[in-house]
Design a protein around this motif. Structure first.
Motif, PDB file in Angstrom:
ATOM      1  N   GLY A 183       0.837  -1.159   0.179  1.00  0.00           N
ATOM      2  CA  GLY A 183      -0.107  -0.102  -0.010  1.00  0.00           C
ATOM      3  C   GLY A 183       0.926   1.469   0.159  1.00  0.00           C
ATOM      4  N   ARG A 184       0.335   2.441  -0.343  1.00  0.00           N
ATOM      5  CA  ARG A 184       1.289   3.643  -0.730  1.00  0.00           C
ATOM      6  C   ARG A 184       1.319   4.050   0.893  1.00  0.00           C
ATOM      7  NH1 ARG A 184      -1.936   6.276  -5.999  1.00  0.00           N
ATOM      8  NH2 ARG A 184      -0.393   8.132  -5.336  1.00  0.00           N
ATOM      9  N   ILE A 185       2.291   4.879   0.902  1.00  0.00           N
ATOM     10  CA  ILE A 185       2.667   5.714   2.068  1.00  0.00           C
ATOM     11  C   ILE A 185       2.351   7.248   1.452  1.00  0.00           C
ATOM     12  CG2 ILE A 185       4.614   6.757   3.122  1.00  0.00           C
ATOM     13  CD1 ILE A 185       6.253   4.211   2.876  1.00  0.00           C
ATOM     14  N   ARG A 186       1.468   7.599   2.474  1.00  0.00           N
ATOM     15  CA  ARG A 186       0.922   8.985   2.423  1.00  0.00           C
ATOM     16  C   ARG A 186       1.100   9.755   3.777  1.00  0.00           C
ATOM     17  NH1 ARG A 186      -3.510   6.641  -0.612  1.00  0.00           N
ATOM     18  NH2 ARG A 186      -3.427   7.262  -2.999  1.00  0.00           N
ATOM     19  N   VAL A 187       2.058  10.688   3.837  1.00  0.00           N
ATOM     20  CA  VAL A 187       2.259  11.199   5.264  1.00  0.00           C
ATOM     21  C   VAL A 187       2.380  12.851   5.175  1.00  0.00           C
ATOM     22  CG1 VAL A 187       4.307  11.534   6.971  1.00  0.00           C
ATOM     23  CG2 VAL A 187       3.786   9.200   6.144  1.00  0.00           C
ATOM     24  N   GLY A 188       1.758  13.251   5.852  1.00  0.00           N
ATOM     25  CA  GLY A 188       1.746  14.728   6.031  1.00  0.00           C
ATOM     26  C   GLY A 188       2.812  15.154   7.315  1.00  0.00           C
ATOM     27  N   THR A 189       3.408  16.261   7.204  1.00  0.00           N
ATOM     28  CA  THR A 189       4.293  16.508   8.190  1.00  0.00           C
ATOM     29  C   THR A 189       4.312  17.937   8.515  1.00  0.00           C
ATOM     30  OG1 THR A 189       5.884  14.760   7.431  1.00  0.00           O
ATOM     31  CG2 THR A 189       6.733  16.431   9.022  1.00  0.00           C
ATOM     32  N   PHE A 190       4.040  18.319   9.711  1.00  0.00           N
ATOM     33  CA  PHE A 190       3.465  19.736   9.960  1.00  0.00           C
ATOM     34  C   PHE A 190       4.298  20.400  11.374  1.00  0.00           C
ATOM     35  CE2 PHE A 190       0.133  17.560   7.991  1.00  0.00           C
ATOM     36  CZ  PHE A 190      -0.080  18.445   6.941  1.00  0.00           C
ATOM     37  N   GLY A 191       5.129  21.379  11.277  1.00  0.00           N
ATOM     38  CA  GLY A 191       5.916  21.773  12.380  1.00  0.00           C
ATOM     39  C   GLY A 191       6.556  23.160  11.958  1.00  0.00           C
ATOM     40  N   GLY A 192       7.490  23.127  12.656  1.00  0.00           N
ATOM     41  CA  GLY A 192       8.471  24.470  12.213  1.00  0.00           C
ATOM     42  C   GLY A 192       9.737  24.586  13.081  1.00  0.00           C
ATOM     43  N   ASN A 193      10.289  25.711  13.297  1.00  0.00           N
ATOM     44  CA  ASN A 193      11.508  25.756  14.192  1.00  0.00           C
ATOM     45  C   ASN A 193      11.624  27.417  14.584  1.00  0.00           C
ATOM     46  OD1 ASN A 193      12.635  25.697  10.951  1.00  0.00           O
ATOM     47  ND2 ASN A 193      13.429  27.361  12.182  1.00  0.00           N
ATOM     48  N   TYR A 194      12.308  27.374  15.653  1.00  0.00           N
ATOM     49  CA  TYR A 194      12.605  28.911  15.973  1.00  0.00           C
ATOM     50  C   TYR A 194      14.167  28.910  16.408  1.00  0.00           C
ATOM     51  CZ  TYR A 194      13.018  33.393  18.416  1.00  0.00           C
ATOM     52  OH  TYR A 194      13.199  34.668  18.735  1.00  0.00           O
ATOM     53  N   LEU A 195      14.837  30.193  15.777  1.00  0.00           N
ATOM     54  CA  LEU A 195      16.335  30.330  16.368  1.00  0.00           C
ATOM     55  C   LEU A 195      16.297  31.721  16.944  1.00  0.00           C
ATOM     56  CD1 LEU A 195      17.794  29.365  12.587  1.00  0.00           C
ATOM     57  CD2 LEU A 195      17.552  27.806  14.856  1.00  0.00           C
ATOM     58  N   HIS A 196      17.238  31.830  17.857  1.00  0.00           N
ATOM     59  CA  HIS A 196      17.589  32.965  18.679  1.00  0.00           C
ATOM     60  C   HIS A 196      19.090  33.249  18.985  1.00  0.00           C
ATOM     61  CE1 HIS A 196      15.721  36.473  20.882  1.00  0.00           C
ATOM     62  NE2 HIS A 196      17.143  36.276  21.663  1.00  0.00           N
ATOM     63  N   VAL A 197      19.417  34.250  18.583  1.00  0.00           N
ATOM     64  CA  VAL A 197      20.929  34.703  18.958  1.00  0.00           C
ATOM     65  C   VAL A 197      20.812  35.877  19.824  1.00  0.00           C
ATOM     66  CG1 VAL A 197      23.042  35.375  18.155  1.00  0.00           C
ATOM     67  CG2 VAL A 197      21.842  33.703  16.802  1.00  0.00           C
ATOM     68  N   ALA A 198      21.583  35.786  20.904  1.00  0.00           N
ATOM     69  CA  ALA A 198      21.583  37.036  22.046  1.00  0.00           C
ATOM     70  C   ALA A 198      23.205  37.444  22.022  1.00  0.00           C
ATOM     71  CB  ALA A 198      21.047  36.637  23.353  1.00  0.00           C
ATOM     72  N   GLU A 199      23.488  38.603  22.072  1.00  0.00           N
ATOM     73  CA  GLU A 199      24.903  39.065  22.273  1.00  0.00           C
ATOM     74  C   GLU A 199      24.829  39.656  23.542  1.00  0.00           C
ATOM     75  OE1 GLU A 199      27.097  38.892  19.968  1.00  0.00           O
ATOM     76  OE2 GLU A 199      25.982  38.326  18.083  1.00  0.00           O
ATOM     77  N   THR A 200      25.621  39.140  24.577  1.00  0.00           N
ATOM     78  CA  THR A 200      25.832  39.846  25.913  1.00  0.00           C
ATOM     79  C   THR A 200      27.367  39.969  26.201  1.00  0.00           C
ATOM     80  OG1 THR A 200      26.191  37.552  26.954  1.00  0.00           O
ATOM     81  CG2 THR A 200      24.199  38.031  26.397  1.00  0.00           C
ATOM     82  N   ALA A 201      27.694  40.611  27.523  1.00  0.00           N
ATOM     83  CA  ALA A 201      29.103  40.588  27.745  1.00  0.00           C
ATOM     84  C   ALA A 201      29.875  39.577  27.960  1.00  0.00           C
ATOM     85  CB  ALA A 201      29.011  41.410  29.304  1.00  0.00           C
ATOM     86  N   ALA A 202      29.318  38.429  28.111  1.00  0.00           N
ATOM     87  CA  ALA A 202      30.006  37.105  28.182  1.00  0.00           C
ATOM     88  C   ALA A 202      30.095  36.320  26.997  1.00  0.00           C
ATOM     89  CB  ALA A 202      28.965  36.137  29.115  1.00  0.00           C
ATOM     90  N   GLY A 203      29.445  36.752  25.901  1.00  0.00           N
ATOM     91  CA  GLY A 203      29.415  36.271  24.668  1.00  0.00           C
ATOM     92  C   GLY A 203      28.458  36.189  24.013  1.00  0.00           C
ATOM     93  N   THR A 204      28.406  35.409  22.966  1.00  0.00           N
ATOM     94  CA  THR A 204      27.049  35.245  22.109  1.00  0.00           C
ATOM     95  C   THR A 204      26.309  33.758  22.595  1.00  0.00           C
ATOM     96  OG1 THR A 204      28.250  36.522  20.277  1.00  0.00           O
ATOM     97  CG2 THR A 204      26.087  34.948  19.664  1.00  0.00           C
ATOM     98  N   PHE A 205      25.069  33.928  22.852  1.00  0.00           N
ATOM     99  CA  PHE A 205      24.293  32.717  23.363  1.00  0.00           C
ATOM    100  C   PHE A 205      23.263  32.467  21.869  1.00  0.00           C
ATOM    101  CE2 PHE A 205      26.005  34.329  27.122  1.00  0.00           C
ATOM    102  CZ  PHE A 205      26.206  32.906  27.862  1.00  0.00           C
ATOM    103  N   ASP A 206      23.117  31.202  21.823  1.00  0.00           N
ATOM    104  CA  ASP A 206      22.007  30.916  20.536  1.00  0.00           C
ATOM    105  C   ASP A 206      21.089  29.622  21.320  1.00  0.00           C
ATOM    106  OD1 ASP A 206      22.990  28.141  19.543  1.00  0.00           O
ATOM    107  OD2 ASP A 206      24.972  29.263  19.619  1.00  0.00           O
ATOM    108  N   ALA A 207      19.936  29.730  20.691  1.00  0.00           N
ATOM    109  CA  ALA A 207      18.887  28.759  21.353  1.00  0.00           C
ATOM    110  C   ALA A 207      18.225  28.215  19.934  1.00  0.00           C
ATOM    111  CB  ALA A 207      18.159  29.191  22.363  1.00  0.00           C
ATOM    112  N   LEU A 208      17.839  27.007  19.835  1.00  0.00           N
ATOM    113  CA  LEU A 208      17.307  26.404  18.705  1.00  0.00           C
ATOM    114  C   LEU A 208      16.140  25.473  19.197  1.00  0.00           C
ATOM    115  CD1 LEU A 208      19.056  24.800  15.666  1.00  0.00           C
ATOM    116  CD2 LEU A 208      17.499  23.437  16.807  1.00  0.00           C
TER     117      LEU A 208
END
Length: 398
Positions: A183-208
Motif C-alpha cells: 500500500g502507498r505511503i501518504r504522510v503529512g508532516t507539519f511543524g517548524g523551528n525557532y532560532l534565537h541569538v543573543a549578544e551579551t558581555a559574556a559572549g554570544t548565546f544561541d538557542a534552537l
C-alpha cells in the motif's frame, strides 16, 4: 567487495557495500546524466519579490532565506537545513527533483516558499536519469525578528509525501506481513523551528527549537509520529584567536512501541541528507534519541576545527535501528532497519574534523570518527561492536 555484505541483520558493511549493491553488484559503475537543468524566472533587484524555477533542480528545506546574522546563518545551514528534504550532498551522485519551486519575498524579513516535484534516482545509484514513483509537496513561511542585541527567526512548514513504489517497507513488523503490504505511503508532516541569538558581555548565546508531527497512512497502517530537537550554544569572548563555540542539545525521533497493532509510530524522515546530523552515518533521526556536545574552533581565517560527542539510544526498544536517507531507486525502499534485540543503547560516537581553505575554490577536509557500540550493536555484531570511519577529501568548486 566479496565479503562486504554479510547475511542476515549484519547486512552491508560500509559505504562500499552500499554502492556495490545499489549498482547491480558492479565493481566499476559510471553514468552521465542531467543533475540540474531548469528555467528561472524572477523580478528585478538583488532580492526579487517573486521567483520561479521549473525543471530538474536541487532543493533543500530550511534554506529559504539567509540571515544577515552570521551565527543565525550558521545554525540554519548546519542544524536546520536537510533534516527532511535535501540533496544527499555527501554521496557521489546526490538527489534532485523534477518539479517547480516558487518564492515570494514580502520585504526583507518575510518569505513564502512552495515546492512540488518527484525525486530522481541517484544517491548511491550512478544512473540518475529516471524519476521515482513518489512525489513531495512543500510549503514554508519564514519570518525574521528584530531583536535588541541579537537576532531571531521562525519558520512554519508543511510537507506532503506520497510513495507508490511496490517495495517492501522498512518497519518492525514481521517480514511476511511487510511483504504482503504494498500500500502507498501518504504522510503529512507539519511543524517548524525557532532560532534565537543573543549578544551579551559574556559572549554570544544561541538557542534552537525544531519540531514536527506526522499523520497519514503507512501502507495498511495508520501513521502517527513526531520528532523534535532542543539545542543551545555559547561563543565566549575568551580566547578570541581561537573563536570557540560550545554547543549541546538533544534530538528525538519517535519509534513504534507495538509491531502487532494497526498504528505505525516510527518517525519518517522523508528525503533528508542524513550525514548533516550523523557525520558517521550509521544512524538517522528515526526511532532515535541523540544527546550531543560540540566544540568548534577557528584558529585561522582559513581553518575550521570541530569535535562532537554523541550518546545514541533507540526511542523504542521494540522498534528497529534505522539508517539511510529515503527513496533513491525503484526496487529498494531507501531506509533500512536492523533489530534491536530488546536493547535500547545504540552507541557512543566521538568524531573530529578539520577543513582548510586552499583558496577561493578549493577546500581540504579531514574527518575521523570512532563509535563504541551499545547493546543494540553488540547483539548484531557479537565479535566486535566498535566501528571507525575516516576520510581525506579535496573539494574544488567550479
Amino acid at each position: 567487495p566479496g565479503n562486504a555484505i554479510a547475511p542476515g541483520a549484519q547486512g552491508q558493511l560500509g559505504l562500499g557495500a552500499t554502492y556495490y549493491a545499489a549498482n547491480g553488484a558492479s565493481r566499476n559503475a559510471s553514468m552521465l546524466f542531467l543533475k540540474q537543468g531548469y528555467l528561472r524566472f524572477h523580478g528585478r533587484g538583488k532580492t526579487p519579490r517573486h521567483s520561479l524555477r521549473a525543471g530538474r533542480l536541487e532543493f533543500i528545506e530550511g534554506t529559504e532565506t539567509t540571515p544577515a546574522n552570521a551565527t543565525l546563518a550558521a545554525l540554519k545551514r548546519d542544524r536546520i537545513a536537510h533534516r527532511l528534504l535535501g540533496n544527499f550532498g555527501f554521496s557521489h551522485v546526490g538527489r534532485s527533483f523534477d518539479g517547480l519551486e516558487y518564492k515570494w519575498n514580502r520585504g526583507p524579513r518575510s518569505n513564502l516558499t512552495l515546492m512540488g516535484g518527484r525525486p530522481t534516482r541517484g544517491v548511491f545509484q550512478v544512473d540518475g536519469w529516471g524519476g521515482l514513483d513518489a512525489a513531495v509537496a512543500y510549503g514554508a513561511w519564514t519570518q525574521s525578528r528584530r531583536v535588541r542585541r541579537g537576532a531571531g527567526e521562525w519558520r512554519l512548514s508543511g510537507i506532503y509525501y506520497d510513495d507508490w513504489r511496490a517495495v517492501v517497507k522498512a518497519d518492525n513488523r514481521p517480514l511476511l506481513e511487510r511483504a504482503r503490504d504494498f500500500g502507498r505511503i501518504r504522510v503529512g508532516t507539519f511543524g517548524g523551528n525557532y532560532l534565537h541569538v543573543a549578544e551579551t558581555a559574556a559572549g554570544t548565546f544561541d538557542a534552537l527549537f525544531w519540531g514536527v508531527l506526522q499523520t497519514g497512512s503507512w501502507g495498511r497502517l495508520d501513521h502517527r509520529a513526531g520528532a523534535f530537537a532542543l539545542e543551545g550554544g555559547w561563543q565566549p569572548r575568551a580566547l578570541p584567536r581561537w573563536k570557540p563555540w560550545l554547543r549541546g542539545g538533544f534530538q528525538y525521533g519517535s519509534g513504534d512501541s507495538n509491531p502487532a497493532d494497526s498504528r505505525h509510530g516510527t518517525f519518517f524522515q522523508i528525503l533528508p541528507t542524513p550525514r548533516a546530523y550523523a557525520r558517521f552515518p550509521f544512524y538517522n533521526l528515526m526511532n532515535n534519541q541523540d544527546a550531543f556536545g560540540q566544540l568548534s574552533l577557528k584558529p585561522h581565517g582559513r581553518v575550521a576545527l570541530r569535535a562532537e560527542l554523541h550518546a545514541l539510544r533507540l526511542a523504542e526498544r521494540s522498534d528497529l535501528w534505522y539508517l539511510g536517507g529515503g527513496a533513491f531507486q525503484p526496487w529498494s525502499f531507501g531506509f533500512a532497519g536492523r533489530p534491536g534485540g530488546g536493547h535500547s543503547s545504540l552507541a557512543t560516537v566521538f568524531d573530529t574534523s578539520a577543513e582548510v581553505a586552499l583558496g577561493k575554490r578549493a577546500t581540504l577536509g579531514l574527518y575521523l570518527a570512532n563509535a563504541w557500540g551499545g547493546g543494540v550493536v553488540s547483539s548484531i555484531y557479537p565479535r566486535g561492536s566498535s566501528g571507525r570511519f575516516g576520510f581525506l577529501e579535496l573539494l574544488y568548486r567550479f
